[in-house]
Scaffold this motif. Structure first.
Motif, short mmCIF file in Angstrom:
data_model
loop_
_atom_site.label_atom_id
_atom_site.label_comp_id
_atom_site.label_asym_id
_atom_site.label_seq_id
_atom_site.Cartn_x
_atom_site.Cartn_y
_atom_site.Cartn_z
N LEU A 141 0.81 -1.22 0.00
CA LEU A 141 0.00 0.00 0.00
C LEU A 141 0.84 1.27 0.00
CD1 LEU A 141 -2.79 -1.00 2.56
CD2 LEU A 141 -2.95 -0.97 0.06
N ALA A 142 1.96 1.25 0.74
CA ALA A 142 2.71 2.49 0.93
C ALA A 142 4.19 2.37 0.58
CB ALA A 142 2.57 2.96 2.39
N GLY A 143 4.63 1.20 0.12
CA GLY A 143 6.02 1.01 -0.22
C GLY A 143 6.79 0.29 0.87
N TRP A 144 7.86 -0.39 0.47
CA TRP A 144 8.59 -1.23 1.43
C TRP A 144 9.26 -0.40 2.52
CZ3 TRP A 144 13.86 -0.64 2.04
CH2 TRP A 144 14.58 -0.02 1.02
N ARG A 145 9.63 0.84 2.21
CA ARG A 145 10.25 1.67 3.24
C ARG A 145 9.26 1.97 4.37
NH1 ARG A 145 15.18 3.52 1.40
NH2 ARG A 145 15.48 3.49 -0.87
N ALA A 146 8.00 2.15 4.03
CA ALA A 146 6.98 2.41 5.05
C ALA A 146 6.82 1.21 5.99
CB ALA A 146 5.64 2.74 4.38
N ALA A 147 6.97 0.00 5.44
CA ALA A 147 6.86 -1.20 6.28
C ALA A 147 7.96 -1.23 7.34
CB ALA A 147 6.92 -2.46 5.41
N PHE A 148 9.18 -0.88 6.94
CA PHE A 148 10.28 -0.84 7.91
C PHE A 148 10.09 0.30 8.91
CE2 PHE A 148 12.48 -3.33 4.59
CZ PHE A 148 13.00 -4.34 5.37
N ALA A 149 9.59 1.44 8.45
CA ALA A 149 9.35 2.56 9.36
C ALA A 149 8.29 2.19 10.40
CB ALA A 149 8.93 3.80 8.58
N LEU A 150 7.24 1.50 9.97
CA LEU A 150 6.20 1.07 10.90
C LEU A 150 6.78 0.09 11.92
CD1 LEU A 150 3.26 0.96 11.82
CD2 LEU A 150 2.88 -0.85 10.13
N MET A 151 7.66 -0.80 11.49
CA MET A 151 8.28 -1.75 12.41
C MET A 151 9.15 -1.01 13.43
SD MET A 151 8.17 -4.97 12.92
CE MET A 151 8.33 -4.89 14.69
N ALA A 152 9.77 0.07 13.02
CA ALA A 152 10.55 0.87 13.96
C ALA A 152 9.65 1.47 15.04
CB ALA A 152 11.29 1.99 13.22
N ALA A 153 8.48 1.97 14.64
CA ALA A 153 7.55 2.54 15.61
C ALA A 153 7.04 1.48 16.58
CB ALA A 153 6.38 3.19 14.87
N VAL A 154 6.73 0.30 16.07
CA VAL A 154 6.28 -0.80 16.94
C VAL A 154 7.38 -1.17 17.93
CG1 VAL A 154 5.66 -3.26 16.97
CG2 VAL A 154 4.64 -1.73 15.28
N SER A 155 8.61 -1.23 17.47
CA SER A 155 9.72 -1.59 18.36
C SER A 155 9.91 -0.57 19.48
CB SER A 155 11.01 -1.72 17.55
OG SER A 155 10.88 -2.70 16.54
N LEU A 156 9.78 0.70 19.16
CA LEU A 156 9.89 1.74 20.19
C LEU A 156 8.77 1.61 21.22
CD1 LEU A 156 10.97 5.01 18.33
CD2 LEU A 156 12.26 3.72 20.04
N ALA A 157 7.55 1.33 20.74
CA ALA A 157 6.42 1.17 21.66
C ALA A 157 6.66 -0.02 22.60
CB ALA A 157 5.13 0.98 20.87
N VAL A 158 7.20 -1.12 22.07
CA VAL A 158 7.48 -2.30 22.89
C VAL A 158 8.60 -2.00 23.88
CG1 VAL A 158 8.27 -4.70 22.85
CG2 VAL A 158 6.62 -3.89 21.15
N ALA A 159 9.61 -1.25 23.45
CA ALA A 159 10.69 -0.86 24.38
C ALA A 159 10.11 -0.08 25.57
CB ALA A 159 11.73 -0.01 23.65
N ALA A 160 9.19 0.84 25.29
CA ALA A 160 8.57 1.60 26.37
C ALA A 160 7.76 0.68 27.29
CB ALA A 160 7.66 2.69 25.78
N ALA A 161 7.02 -0.26 26.71
CA ALA A 161 6.23 -1.20 27.51
C ALA A 161 7.13 -2.04 28.41
CB ALA A 161 5.40 -2.09 26.60
N LEU A 162 8.26 -2.49 27.89
CA LEU A 162 9.20 -3.28 28.69
C LEU A 162 9.73 -2.46 29.87
CD1 LEU A 162 11.15 -4.98 25.78
CD2 LEU A 162 9.74 -6.18 27.46
N ALA A 163 10.10 -1.21 29.60
CA ALA A 163 10.65 -0.36 30.66
C ALA A 163 9.62 -0.09 31.75
CB ALA A 163 11.15 0.95 30.05
N LEU A 164 8.34 0.02 31.36
CA LEU A 164 7.30 0.36 32.32
C LEU A 164 6.75 -0.86 33.07
CD1 LEU A 164 5.27 2.96 30.21
CD2 LEU A 164 6.68 3.44 32.23
N LEU A 165 6.65 -2.01 32.38
CA LEU A 165 5.92 -3.14 32.95
C LEU A 165 6.81 -4.19 33.61
CD1 LEU A 165 3.29 -3.66 30.10
CD2 LEU A 165 2.97 -2.51 32.30
#
Length: 424
Positions: free
Chosen positions: A194-218
């Motif tokens: 839908l948005a190009g392969w670069r967008a898929a990697f960028a989305l994965m970066a955002a997911v990884s940052l969110a998980v890093a925050a969850a790990l630090a908090l939980l």
């Protein structure tokens, strides 16, 4: 990412494994640290760790559905683009034992969160990559993060929940691997379309940052189990039953990937299944894998040896029967579901079996997890390589014979060690 067995030990003194296998879960051993109470992490922390395994396996496999556009944009062949997968797996295999040694005194909460930040940076670098060399560097960093997460996360369930909940919590941690295969990779492919392969990697970066925050908090503070050093790694490798367990993992996982890497041409050529039904079947395979993960998690704490033997036998039977009984769509469907159910339980069963027998030295559980992750990733690369040779030489039936034969060898290696233990 990252989607990961006769091993070991006993608890107890001296670091020597017992002569008869004791298929007790790792948390049953006196040498293991006291599990944290549910209020000091509990299930929210377990789910955060599961999100970490989901993230690394999704990141590892993300190029699978994006190889063609990546190659077109960066002007490399499909074969060269495939190095983005090979490099990640090989680096993960090397990183798994190295990360715990390098960070041997660090709080595991901070280690996991830091590895997810590294994963986010790697995916951002991949999204930006102007040339193929930069993308390959990004995939090396993904391998570092993946190997480290596998090594650290796999042994954490015992420290996050009460003893009665360790088995389902371990299954939950490993469910991230199965869910990544069913949801993560297809979702990344859809974003790429839908948005190009670069967008898929960028989305994965955002997911990884969110998980890093969850790990630090939980996650609660998780001091290192012990001061892992190279000599502890060497000591584990000298334990005969641990070596046997790692051999079982190598054979079983290599056998699976030798065949599963080529499952699409197998189903198309042998079973006559079209592209439309194929995508539905692979989704059903993934759902069966999730079910197998939780079924194995429910039984492995009581019958670790028997659970793993059944999984070996199920994989061998499904692969060996496919050239004979999978020549029609109904037969192929049944065998593929059995295959998914069996392989879905391999990670949690093999890991639990391994940790229950690791020698009782401080930090042995995490070091054994690192060895497991390393061998698992080596087996993935080896299986895909051997499967390719078999496909070229023997065609589609050949990869199924090879995969089934390796699973049978794993069963044979595991049987003398597992068939007579307690809990069978």
């Amino acid at each position: 990412m990252s989607n990961p067995t006769d091993t070991p030990p006993s608890a107890g003194g001296g670091g020597h494994p017992p002569k008869s296998p004791a298929p007790l879960p790792a948390h049953a051993h006196a040498s293991a640290p006291t599990p944290a109470p549910a209020t000091a992490g509990g299930w929210p922390a377990v789910l955060a760790v599961a999100a970490a395994t989901f993230s690394v396996v999704t990141a590892e496999m993300l190029p699978v559905g994006l190889l063609t556009p990546i190659g077109h944009t960066l002007r490399v062949s499909d074969g060269a683009a495939g190095l983005t997968l090979t490099a990640t797996g090989l680096v993960a295999a090397l990183a798994a034992p190295v990360v715990p040694l390098t960070a041997r005194r660090a709080d595991r909460r901070l280690v996991l969160a830091g590895l997810l930040v590294l994963l986010a940076a790697a995916n951002l670098l991949a999204a930006w990559a102007p040339v193929f060399g930069v993308l390959l560097l990004a995939r090396v960093l993904v391998g570092l993060g993946m190997g480290g997460v596998w090594a650290v996360a796999a042994s954490l369930a015992v420290r996050l929940v009460p003893a009665r909940s360790v088995a389902p919590a371990t299954a939950a941690v490993f469910s991230g691997i199965a869910v990544a295969s069913v949801v993560g990779v297809p979702a990344g492919t859809l974003v790429g379309e839908l948005a190009g392969w670069r967008a898929a990697f960028a989305l994965m970066a955002a997911v990884s940052l969110a998980v890093a925050a969850a790990l630090a908090l939980l996650l609660p503070p998780l001091p290192a189990d012990g001061r892992a050093r190279p000599r502890e790694l060497a000591a584990l490798l000298r334990a005969p039953r641990l070596r046997t367990g790692l051999l079982v993992v190598l054979l079983l996982v290599a056998g699976h990937f030798a065949a599963y890497t080529y499952v699409r041409p197998v189903l198309e050529e042998l079973s006559g299944i079209g592209a439309g039904l194929l995508s539905v079947l692979l989704l059903a395979y993934g759902v069966a894998g999730i079910a197998g993960n939780f079924l194995a998690g429910a039984t492995v704490s009581r019958r670790a040896d028997r659970t793993l033997l059944v999984l070996c036998a199920g994989l061998a039977a499904a692969m060996l029967a496919t050239p004979l009984l999978g020549t029609s769509a109904p037969g192929a469907v049944v065998l593929l579901l059995v295959w998914g159910l069996a392989y879905g339980g391999v990670s949690v069963a093999a890991q639990t079996w391994l940790l229950a027998r690791a020698p009782g030295a401080p930090g042995a559980r995490e070091t054994a997890s690192a060895l497991f992750a390393s061998v698992f990733n080596i087996a993935i690369s080896l299986g895909a390589l051997l499967g390719g040779r078999a496909a070229d030489a023997l065609g589609e039936p050949g990869v199924m014979w090879l995969g089934g034969a390796l699973a049978l060898l794993a069963l044979g290696v595991a049987w003398p060690r597992g068939g007579r233990g307690r809990g069978n």
